[in-house]
Design an enzyme around this catalytic site. Sequence first.
Site, PDB file in Angstrom:
ATOM      1  N   LEU A  82       5.526  87.732 -39.660  1.00  0.00           N
ATOM      2  CA  LEU A  82       4.990  88.344 -40.878  1.00  0.00           C
ATOM      3  C   LEU A  82       3.502  88.579 -40.698  1.00  0.00           C
ATOM      4  O   LEU A  82       2.834  87.800 -40.019  1.00  0.00           O
ATOM      5  CB  LEU A  82       5.188  87.397 -42.063  1.00  0.00           C
ATOM      6  CG  LEU A  82       6.617  87.134 -42.521  1.00  0.00           C
ATOM      7  CD1 LEU A  82       6.650  85.953 -43.482  1.00  0.00           C
ATOM      8  CD2 LEU A  82       7.187  88.376 -43.201  1.00  0.00           C
ATOM      9  N   LYS A 124       6.288  79.868 -48.373  1.00  0.00           N
ATOM     10  CA  LYS A 124       6.299  79.991 -46.907  1.00  0.00           C
ATOM     11  C   LYS A 124       6.441  78.575 -46.380  1.00  0.00           C
ATOM     12  O   LYS A 124       5.495  77.796 -46.395  1.00  0.00           O
ATOM     13  CB  LYS A 124       5.027  80.647 -46.389  1.00  0.00           C
ATOM     14  CG  LYS A 124       5.094  80.874 -44.887  1.00  0.00           C
ATOM     15  CD  LYS A 124       4.004  81.786 -44.386  1.00  0.00           C
ATOM     16  CE  LYS A 124       4.242  82.269 -42.962  1.00  0.00           C
ATOM     17  NZ  LYS A 124       4.619  81.264 -42.004  1.00  0.00           N
TER      18      LYS A 124
END
Length: 623
Positions: A82, A124
Amino acid sequence: MPTPQQRIRTLVQTLNRYAHEYYTLDAPSVPDAEYDRLYRELEALEAEYPQFRLPESPTQRVGGAVLDGFETVVHTVPMLSLNNAFSPRDDETGAFDHAEFLAFDERVCKELGVVQVEYAAEPKFDGLAVSLLYQNGILVQAATRGDGTTGENVTENIKTVRNIPLKLHGEKQPALLEVRGEVLMLKADFAALNQRQLEAGQKPFANPRNAAAGSLRQLDSKITAQRKLHFFAYGIAQLAGAERLPESHMEELALLHELGFSLPEGYFGAYTGAAAVLREYERLAEHRPRLPYEIDGMVVKVNSLAEQQQLGFVSRAPRWAIAQKFPAEEALTTVEAIDVQVGRTGAVTPVARLAPVFVGGVTVTNATLHNQDEVARKDVRVGDTVVVRRAGDVIPEVVRVLLERRPMVEKQPALGGDLFSGSLEPLHEPFKLPETCPVCGSAIEREAGEAVARCTGGMLCQAQRAQGLIHFASRKAMDIAGLGDKQIEALVAADVLHSFADIYQLDIAKLQTIKDSKSAATKWAQNILDSIAQSRTPPLARFLFALGIRHVGESTAKQLAAAFGNLDTVRRAPEPILACLPDIGSVVAHAIAHYFRQPAQQKMLDDLLQHVAPQAAAPSPQT
Ligand code: IVH
């Protein structure tokens, strides 16, 4: 009478349901003993009829043969990374600067030709990415991320992770499902593992992420099975032969949940527009220290799968998602002094007093230096500029010294030497622990092989006494509301409190000695006396924890209570019997037996039992 094959099937189904209730839903419907009974029945049947063993049987979770190495797995759908967005905080106000996320949102809106986008946001997770492959509902392969294209086959190890279904739930199984998610270790399981490592004389893990990675990459899956790992699903890489295909990320998560996977409850959802996402980010940042697992940011994904497809990828990362990282919880400051603190067990801890600095949302003025060896290793001195770190809700620590900023002075000329030699030396000497306790004056001693030095004053030391009493009254121990750190320290200093039993002899007059305004004090004192009265019949486990026996934390206290049922039996339990309890090693068993053998402790306990009656626990059949 069912056939053995039918009975095996029923047992596997029932046990898997119980395990799901326990590990995923956190809502067990039967006592552990019932689970164990059925499990043993299944084990026996499988031994007798191995041909009927099912791939999703819970007996497959204990680990298997030791491997020579991991095979490689090629990811059909690559595991990408990401892009990050950072939200630095203003040093003075603490306000976030979200410019990077806002730029991401602007790009997404522009690309899609809309003014506002619906996003999905979730934590996350700070663990390691794995990919799980299910064929006709059965887990057939698990792989690590590796370089994104090829990873390692860790199927045997993954099967030991209790909240990963070996067989998908529900009636209609998709022909093919590849789940992506993160394997991690819960903070509490990490702390317990490190405690065990230390007791076994092994090196502790630096953080839960390393512990999870080290546990998952074991060639002996029996070791992985002993480490408590946890899995959170965050996406679907492949899905075929399903009744209905999800159209958004949130629908993917809902489907994963139905199929038996854990989601980060309370912390995933859909948000329309950047402002709503940012509010969620700030909420998550605030809750971060309280979460049971480590996270390092929030992942924001465009919710609609059609829109995701429209946005596509650049190099190795999707353009429809971003990892909005939390600001680094590190900062620079200077050491104003190094003091020592004396804890409940007499442990003497050097503490750096710091120029106030804002780290990850709070102002920090103290940081632990752990022990003499750590101070020496990092060579922390007064006047030094240091990096301080705050990880989650633990005490801030000094990470390292910026030696180039150490204050220096000209070297004193040796007698008869040159007046000016031109060389410099540090202004301050290296830190050394004092030889006597700064609180009670008793000798400080350090046993061979131990990292910590201790004040030898025991209950004579006011600091140890106060810390022991603070622990005793704390929420997870005797839970005496209103009797906190400040009150106990003041009562100890006023010579009113010396022992646990003294708490039960407090009265309004004694309490008022530490409160200056008499009128408001009566109600305050009465409230404390009420909570003291309520604490007179604690559950045995709490009482044992409250005593502050070395190495006896909450879970060991619970075990002792469950195994022995009443205080008398615990007091008389011989060391070898204690050492037989699961999770209690020889070190802990010794500490417990030693504690109860001390005449001073025996008298203290007998005095305390004049006022307190611990409630017997029903002995557990498993222990
Ligand atoms: S989605 C195509 N969601 O972050 C993007 N990743 O930097 C797929 N991670 O290797 C990743 N939590 O290990 C996604 N909720 C989450 C995540 C997450 C942690 C990790 C993952 C990945 C890394 C990417």
